[in-house]
Design an enzyme around this catalytic site. Sequence first.
Site, PDB file in Angstrom:
ATOM      1  N   HIS A 220      45.092  49.604  41.032  1.00  0.00           N
ATOM      2  CA  HIS A 220      44.989  48.456  40.133  1.00  0.00           C
ATOM      3  C   HIS A 220      45.745  47.247  40.663  1.00  0.00           C
ATOM      4  CE1 HIS A 220      44.000  51.110  36.369  1.00  0.00           C
ATOM      5  NE2 HIS A 220      43.135  51.266  37.366  1.00  0.00           N
ATOM      6  N   ASP A 221      46.736  47.500  41.516  1.00  0.00           N
ATOM      7  CA  ASP A 221      47.504  46.403  42.101  1.00  0.00           C
ATOM      8  C   ASP A 221      46.680  45.610  43.107  1.00  0.00           C
ATOM      9  OD1 ASP A 221      49.882  44.874  42.583  1.00  0.00           O
ATOM     10  OD2 ASP A 221      50.229  46.034  44.402  1.00  0.00           O
ATOM     11  N   THR A 288      45.155  40.147  43.463  1.00  0.00           N
ATOM     12  CA  THR A 288      45.471  39.787  44.845  1.00  0.00           C
ATOM     13  C   THR A 288      45.246  41.029  45.703  1.00  0.00           C
ATOM     14  OG1 THR A 288      47.799  40.467  44.854  1.00  0.00           O
ATOM     15  CG2 THR A 288      47.293  38.284  43.946  1.00  0.00           C
ATOM     16  N   TYR A 290      47.141  41.861  48.163  1.00  0.00           N
ATOM     17  CA  TYR A 290      48.422  42.283  48.735  1.00  0.00           C
ATOM     18  C   TYR A 290      49.102  43.348  47.880  1.00  0.00           C
ATOM     19  CZ  TYR A 290      47.659  38.138  51.540  1.00  0.00           C
ATOM     20  OH  TYR A 290      47.097  37.211  52.380  1.00  0.00           O
ATOM     21  N   ASP A 292      51.759  43.763  46.093  1.00  0.00           N
ATOM     22  CA  ASP A 292      52.729  42.764  45.624  1.00  0.00           C
ATOM     23  C   ASP A 292      53.086  42.862  44.142  1.00  0.00           C
ATOM     24  OD1 ASP A 292      50.375  41.944  44.480  1.00  0.00           O
ATOM     25  OD2 ASP A 292      50.388  39.927  45.303  1.00  0.00           O
ATOM     26  N   SER A 294      51.258  42.620  41.630  1.00  0.00           N
ATOM     27  CA  SER A 294      50.494  41.754  40.727  1.00  0.00           C
ATOM     28  C   SER A 294      50.026  42.545  39.514  1.00  0.00           C
ATOM     29  CB  SER A 294      49.294  41.135  41.448  1.00  0.00           C
ATOM     30  OG  SER A 294      48.413  42.134  41.940  1.00  0.00           O
ATOM     31  N   GLU A 349      45.110  52.418  30.061  1.00  0.00           N
ATOM     32  CA  GLU A 349      43.969  53.306  30.308  1.00  0.00           C
ATOM     33  C   GLU A 349      44.335  54.756  29.999  1.00  0.00           C
ATOM     34  OE1 GLU A 349      41.224  54.858  33.991  1.00  0.00           O
ATOM     35  OE2 GLU A 349      42.324  52.970  34.222  1.00  0.00           O
ATOM     36  N   HIS A 450      40.616  60.553  41.955  1.00  0.00           N
ATOM     37  CA  HIS A 450      39.880  61.009  40.766  1.00  0.00           C
ATOM     38  C   HIS A 450      39.786  62.533  40.733  1.00  0.00           C
ATOM     39  CE1 HIS A 450      37.714  56.862  40.271  1.00  0.00           C
ATOM     40  NE2 HIS A 450      38.990  56.830  39.969  1.00  0.00           N
TER      41      HIS A 450
END
Length: 701
Positions: A220-221, A288, A290, A292, A294, A349, A450
């Site tokens: 997800h990042d 993003t 990266y 990072d 986010s 989630e 998964h």
Amino acid sequence: MALLWWLLCLVSTVCGHGPSNFIGDYETSAIMEAVNTVDGHHHQMMVFGQPRTRAGTIINGKRMNEAMTNLYLFSRHMSGPEYTDTMTRSAKISCMATQIMLTRGDVPNDGAFQQKMAPFCSIPKLRCNPSMRFRTVDGGCNNLNFPLRGRSHTAQERFLPPEYGDKFNLGYVPRVHSKLGGPLPNPRFISNILYTKGYSLPKSPLYNVALTTFGQFLTHDVSSVPLSRGNPDIECCDGNKPISRPECFSFKVPKGEFETTCMSFTRSESAPYKQCGPGTRNQMNQATSYVDLSVAYGSTEEDTSRLVDKRTGKLISGGPKGCLLPDGPSENCMGNSGCFFSGDTRHSEIPELTTYHILFHREHNRIVDILCKLNPHWTPDRLFQETRKILIGIYQDIVYNEYLPIVLGRDRMKKLGILPTVRGYNTRYDKNIDATIRNSFSVAPLRFGHAQIINHVGSANKDRSLRAKIPLEQNFFITTATRDEKVFGVDGISRWMTTELGYHADRFIADSIRNKLFETRPGNGFDLASVDIQRGRDHGIPSYNAFRKFCGLKPAGLIKSGPFGLPDHDPQAAKLLSTIYKHPDDIDLMAGGISEVNMKGALVGPTFGCLMGLQFVNSRVGDRFFYENEFSPTGFTPAQLDVIKMQTLSSLFCRNFKMGVMQPNAFVSLLAGRQPAVPCEKLPQLGPLELSAWKEIPFKH
């Protein structure tokens, strides 16, 4: 504009010259036609598109599918929906104008096309400050020569050109055709055979649920692909009947397996590519590219500003004791327990994922408190930025020093040159390397985890004994367990997820996500395994064999095990694939990759290992702000870097949750018997002493 085009053609005829002498005229005509078509369709979608509502609502006498609401939450526009829409509009105009020209027999001129597209191109022109100290929130200006690389809301790159199903390979039709003619196998048919039949080790002998969920957090990042939307969402099934419309790619499922025989599937949104030049459909990444954080801080200035307390530099908190994520909009979750808000909308989630969001949220605020005392002259913005920089450094060290060595194998990490050093700098930045996420990586190898997801969510006592557990399908986008401090809560969930063994990393998928994904009542769920296959086709991802060749691996000549067939599959998996596919070049990347035998010391096979390795090399070498780089002012001092490299994920768990004891490697379960339980105070610390490396003596005038 149509009148201007007619006049140009008239002048060219009178002067005895063909319209080909007016470079860009063909482009102008095609682009204006595309603008009218795209805007007309968008207006129809927003006015007449089928509305999406909360669970249990009746529309025109029809009860809406609550699982679709959950699916929408999973892949909704993460942030800045208006900006997303403008970028998507540019992409659609560019792609449609390309199709119009090719249909007419014209070959687009790149320069002329980009020039004529300029009024309709939403790609920003960034001005970068070479001396900026901190990375931008949206990832822009990381690469000073190519400021848009890795930026949020831009197109994903590709390892290989796409393979779509339409005449000009532009993406209007997904990859749907077999090499021998006819359609590719049905995704649910693949799921029912490849992901269920045969023998599987029920549990990993070593790795826990925390490993699986960290992979989800990392995913997800770096990747968030929005779905096409109407007002505000699209219905792609009418009962048992798939709806035919450009935004849909639904598929049939056998009768009796779900409420209907149509599994709804909405196609991914696209983003403009190469200054809106002519070309194919390329899917957007809202996050993003990266590594990072986010996922915690947001991928736009707007999101970050909503998360940060401007008075303190801390992240805004919520919950009765002010130690959870802040309260979010009611459309961010299901149920009645209240929603959260974080840098990524998928934070709730499952409860284990929410726990990671809260972990980094708390650690940020804890560090701010210490830095504020060490440097009382720092402004709230400086406190936020310095803390964010520190925490991203710790997070990158966890990814490259703890997580990836398990997934790819430590030896492979060394060969790739991306294993962090124990101490000191390890500068490898190369401005010519593009860190942008590759499309095939995000829809296949990144989803290997998964297969490790288990069927329930649990809570553990301080002695790690099981306190309680509930089915996973009862927790999709529901925050009840996270808020329930008596039975679950983040303390109980964190103790459980660092203890409970996850499923073995292989081709078998748990029932909770293969039959009950986002289920709100029996039968109305989704099959994540089928959706993964369909998403790859939606994105025009070439076959498994194509990536074998790309990686320098021997492609399959026949669909059977052995040197002339599938050399990295066991006989059972190869036989199942032979019952599914007609031709080796039909095998989907996801199906072929996840069913390979894992490499020694790794959790993935050679093909996924190749693609993951390449991507994480790019993500590390193409990141100017990577924590090991010896750059000023973007990097750390030697003393600061050594403090960051001391930290571990286990130490983060200990500092922020009531763990009591913890194993040194957070991803290896205590049940495996490989590690002792260590008192939290014996693990690496990050208090005033360690953070004194950031103490700054204020300049006196």
